[in-house]
Design an enzyme around this catalytic site. Structure first.
Site, PDB file in Angstrom:
ATOM      1  N   GLY A  46     -16.317  31.107 -20.532  1.00  0.00           N
ATOM      2  CA  GLY A  46     -16.355  29.914 -21.363  1.00  0.00           C
ATOM      3  C   GLY A  46     -17.734  29.458 -21.783  1.00  0.00           C
ATOM      4  CB  CYS A  47     -21.122  30.278 -20.850  1.00  0.00           C
ATOM      5  SG  CYS A  47     -20.906  29.404 -19.295  1.00  0.00           S
ATOM      6  CB  SER A  48     -22.010  29.728 -26.403  1.00  0.00           C
ATOM      7  OG  SER A  48     -23.135  29.036 -25.931  1.00  0.00           O
TER       8      SER A  48
END
Length: 134
Positions: A46-48
């Site tokens: 879920g991290c860019s």
């Protein structure tokens, strides 16, 4: 690594550009994470940017986290998060209000949503780890 309270005091006096630099510098101070530990299993979802967190349990029972990111600001954010929990007992980590500790840094308003979207997932991974060891 600096102490969180001192860092908060310094952060309050900085303009936006200097706050970015402070986060980047904080990320540079992270203990190096060996490349073999940067796997799909240690990747925070879920991290860019890519963020890896690897927990270890020290002989005294405290948890020590190795972390890295391929983005300088994100690496600084994970370093900031780790300042709230590093080398503490699992129960103490579980009881820590990580979001409350980070609130004075106002990251959601200081940084783009791309840079902050993974923060809840980083915190959840740390909490889940502490719960497994508690």
């Amino acid at each position: 690594m600096p102490n969180l309270a001192d860092l908060r005091d310094e952060y309050d006096f900085l303009d936006a550009d200097d706050r970015y630099r402070l986060l980047i510098d904080l990320g540079r101070e992270l203990e190096p994470m060996p490349e073999p530990l940067k796997t799909d299993a240690t990747l925070v979802r879920g991290c860019s940017a890519s963020v890896w967190v690897y927990p270890t349990r020290k002989e005294d029972g405290t948890l020590h986290f190795l972390a890295d990111s391929n983005a300088a600001i994100t690496k600084g954010i994970i370093a900031l998060i780790l300042l709230t929990v590093q080398d503490r007992e699992p129960a103490a980590i579980s009881a820590t209000d990580i979001e409350g500790e980070l609130a004075p840094f106002d990251l959601k308003n200081q940084l783009s949503s791309n840079r902050t979207q993974g923060i809840p997932n980083m915190i959840a991974l740390i909490r889940d780890t502490a719960a497994r060891y508690a």
